[in-house]
Enzyme design. Sequence first.
Site, PDB file in Angstrom:
ATOM      1  N   CYS A   1       0.840  -1.189   0.000  1.00  0.00           N
ATOM      2  CA  CYS A   1       0.000   0.000   0.000  1.00  0.00           C
ATOM      3  C   CYS A   1       0.879   1.245   0.000  1.00  0.00           C
ATOM      4  O   CYS A   1       1.786   1.368   0.828  1.00  0.00           O
ATOM      5  CB  CYS A   1      -0.918   0.005   1.218  1.00  0.00           C
ATOM      6  SG  CYS A   1      -1.995   1.451   1.297  1.00  0.00           S
TER       7      CYS A   1
ATOM      8  N   CYS B   1      -1.953  -0.093   8.621  1.00  0.00           N
ATOM      9  CA  CYS B   1      -1.020  -1.221   8.610  1.00  0.00           C
ATOM     10  C   CYS B   1       0.247  -0.807   9.348  1.00  0.00           C
ATOM     11  O   CYS B   1       0.706   0.324   9.200  1.00  0.00           O
ATOM     12  CB  CYS B   1      -0.666  -1.620   7.184  1.00  0.00           C
ATOM     13  SG  CYS B   1      -2.060  -2.163   6.190  1.00  0.00           S
TER      14      CYS B   1
ATOM     15  N   CYS C   1      -8.380  -0.056  -0.190  1.00  0.00           N
ATOM     16  CA  CYS C   1      -7.605  -0.509   0.962  1.00  0.00           C
ATOM     17  C   CYS C   1      -7.495  -2.019   0.899  1.00  0.00           C
ATOM     18  O   CYS C   1      -8.495  -2.713   0.694  1.00  0.00           O
ATOM     19  CB  CYS C   1      -8.278  -0.065   2.265  1.00  0.00           C
ATOM     20  SG  CYS C   1      -7.491  -0.732   3.758  1.00  0.00           S
TER      21      CYS C   1
ATOM     22  N   GLN D   1     -16.378  -9.284  15.865  1.00  0.00           N
ATOM     23  CA  GLN D   1     -14.997  -9.351  15.410  1.00  0.00           C
ATOM     24  C   GLN D   1     -14.895  -8.921  13.945  1.00  0.00           C
ATOM     25  O   GLN D   1     -15.731  -9.297  13.119  1.00  0.00           O
ATOM     26  CB  GLN D   1     -14.461 -10.774  15.561  1.00  0.00           C
ATOM     27  CG  GLN D   1     -14.306 -11.227  17.002  1.00  0.00           C
ATOM     28  CD  GLN D   1     -13.028 -10.730  17.649  1.00  0.00           C
ATOM     29  OE1 GLN D   1     -12.312  -9.894  17.107  1.00  0.00           O
ATOM     30  NE2 GLN D   1     -12.742 -11.225  18.837  1.00  0.00           N
TER      31      GLN D   1
ATOM     32  N   TYR E   1     -17.599 -10.770  29.868  1.00  0.00           N
ATOM     33  CA  TYR E   1     -17.359  -9.817  28.765  1.00  0.00           C
ATOM     34  C   TYR E   1     -17.955 -10.417  27.487  1.00  0.00           C
ATOM     35  O   TYR E   1     -17.309 -10.441  26.425  1.00  0.00           O
ATOM     36  CB  TYR E   1     -15.863  -9.554  28.557  1.00  0.00           C
ATOM     37  CG  TYR E   1     -15.063  -9.208  29.788  1.00  0.00           C
ATOM     38  CD1 TYR E   1     -15.016  -7.903  30.270  1.00  0.00           C
ATOM     39  CD2 TYR E   1     -14.326 -10.185  30.464  1.00  0.00           C
ATOM     40  CE1 TYR E   1     -14.264  -7.578  31.390  1.00  0.00           C
ATOM     41  CE2 TYR E   1     -13.581  -9.867  31.586  1.00  0.00           C
ATOM     42  CZ  TYR E   1     -13.556  -8.567  32.049  1.00  0.00           C
ATOM     43  OH  TYR E   1     -12.805  -8.262  33.158  1.00  0.00           O
TER      44      TYR E   1
ATOM     45  N   GLU F   1     -22.486  -9.037  30.498  1.00  0.00           N
ATOM     46  CA  GLU F   1     -21.993  -7.947  29.642  1.00  0.00           C
ATOM     47  C   GLU F   1     -22.462  -6.609  30.200  1.00  0.00           C
ATOM     48  O   GLU F   1     -23.644  -6.437  30.510  1.00  0.00           O
ATOM     49  CB  GLU F   1     -22.493  -8.135  28.209  1.00  0.00           C
ATOM     50  CG  GLU F   1     -22.229  -6.983  27.279  1.00  0.00           C
ATOM     51  CD  GLU F   1     -20.756  -6.614  27.159  1.00  0.00           C
ATOM     52  OE1 GLU F   1     -20.441  -5.406  27.253  1.00  0.00           O
ATOM     53  OE2 GLU F   1     -19.919  -7.538  26.992  1.00  0.00           O
TER      54      GLU F   1
ATOM     55  N   ASP G   1     -13.247 -12.860  27.556  1.00  0.00           N
ATOM     56  CA  ASP G   1     -12.728 -12.168  26.374  1.00  0.00           C
ATOM     57  C   ASP G   1     -12.755 -10.670  26.671  1.00  0.00           C
ATOM     58  O   ASP G   1     -13.600  -9.929  26.161  1.00  0.00           O
ATOM     59  CB  ASP G   1     -13.594 -12.506  25.156  1.00  0.00           C
ATOM     60  CG  ASP G   1     -13.019 -11.947  23.850  1.00  0.00           C
ATOM     61  OD1 ASP G   1     -11.932 -11.336  23.896  1.00  0.00           O
ATOM     62  OD2 ASP G   1     -13.671 -12.107  22.806  1.00  0.00           O
TER      63      ASP G   1
ATOM     64  N   CYS H   1      -6.951 -10.032  22.932  1.00  0.00           N
ATOM     65  CA  CYS H   1      -6.532  -9.297  21.733  1.00  0.00           C
ATOM     66  C   CYS H   1      -5.284  -8.464  22.017  1.00  0.00           C
ATOM     67  O   CYS H   1      -4.803  -7.750  21.140  1.00  0.00           O
ATOM     68  CB  CYS H   1      -7.657  -8.398  21.228  1.00  0.00           C
ATOM     69  SG  CYS H   1      -8.191  -7.148  22.420  1.00  0.00           S
TER      70      CYS H   1
END
Length: 429
Positions: free
Chosen positions: A16, A25, A98, A222, A251, A272, A320, A347
């Site tokens: 890119c 990125c 993109c 996600q 979560y 949650e 999570d 994550c």
Amino acid sequence: MPKKVITDHSTGERKCRCFKRCGGCQLSESYSEQLARKQEKAARMLSGFGKVEDIVPMEVPYNYRCKVQTVFATDSSKRIISGVYQSNARKMVAVDDCMLEAEVASPIVQTIKVLMKDMRIRPYDLRTGEGLLRHTLIRTSFSTGQVMVVLVTASPMLPAKNNFVKALVKAHPEITTIVHNICPNGMPLTLGERSVVLYGKGYIEDELCGCRFRISPASFYQVNPIQTEKLYSFAVEAAGIRKGVKVIDAYCGTGTIGIICAKNGAEVTGVELNKYACRDAKVNAELNGLDNISFFNDDAGKFMQAMASRGDSFDVLVMDPPRAGASREFIGCAVKLAPEKIVYVSCSIETLERDLRIFKKEGYRATFIQPVDMFPHTMGIENVVCLEKFEKPADKAPEKVTVQEKQVFLKPRGRSVRKPVKNGTRRRK
């Protein structure tokens, strides 16, 4: 405008031209080099807790983002341009294509720019507060092919909205719903409280691990569903989900992991804090015809603390948490309830490492560590870790200290040491 993404047809690798300016990125080397870099990082940070499996790659590491947000502005020629905000900034970078975004999004954005010009809809200017269209949100289901377009405006007025919708759907029949969201005082790329459905049902549906999920404009979901299916499959397998197992899904978001566990026979309780996500989770449970799962709109730590005070128990904790990881209070509650297994989906490898250290001290060991490349061309590494309870070594009884030993002091810096003398007396110099 020249294409920003260039492809090496001999290798299939893409580059890119916006790499340094955009920030979306963070890695520009070949995909195999990216995987090696991430594997090394995962091993360096997590191998102290157990064996780190080989990272799970994407077969085609491009156009994986099913959620695409686009901002608009006018250039020096008063022409409407589109793009993204620079990473960690409010400066827009003009981008027409993109390599990370779903391929369906770019043509829709190009049509929206033409319609904005024709219907005199001005882009919103963050600096002056003038204009109307803040940004667009396009969500795509790779499994069902459904597409949602959300038009986020600074005021409820949307000129010629019926003609706008009719023209957009005619140009892109793949669009299944269009929503108008009003966000008068929001931060960049946020949604307002009020939404009006202009076309379709106001949501799309996606299929994941044999379950169906409803995705509304504000739903957490996600961004890489292809890798998410692999990630969640690892989590469910590591948890040893079977009929009758009692699971807490902390979560839980819109209930994805918990619903997959329930589909496999577990008795699931989801917790949650976000009321909109909790509402979506309940709808998703109904969508899948499940009566062995329930959801509670509450703070996960407080909910589990109440469970502990009642003497409740469960077999597996699935967690999570957001990028910040779990709080000390949450981990304390989890340890007090003492489930046999804890499946940690993370994550952020940095906060995962921190939390694993705490769990290890509290009597849990990692029996399975699986990195998954959820975000190719970025530094992000998603991980599934299975923790199992084991007996902590018994604390040693404190050794008895003699009178003579009590008289021994650590040597202060720059000062002499007082030495013990037999019979508790000290000889004069």
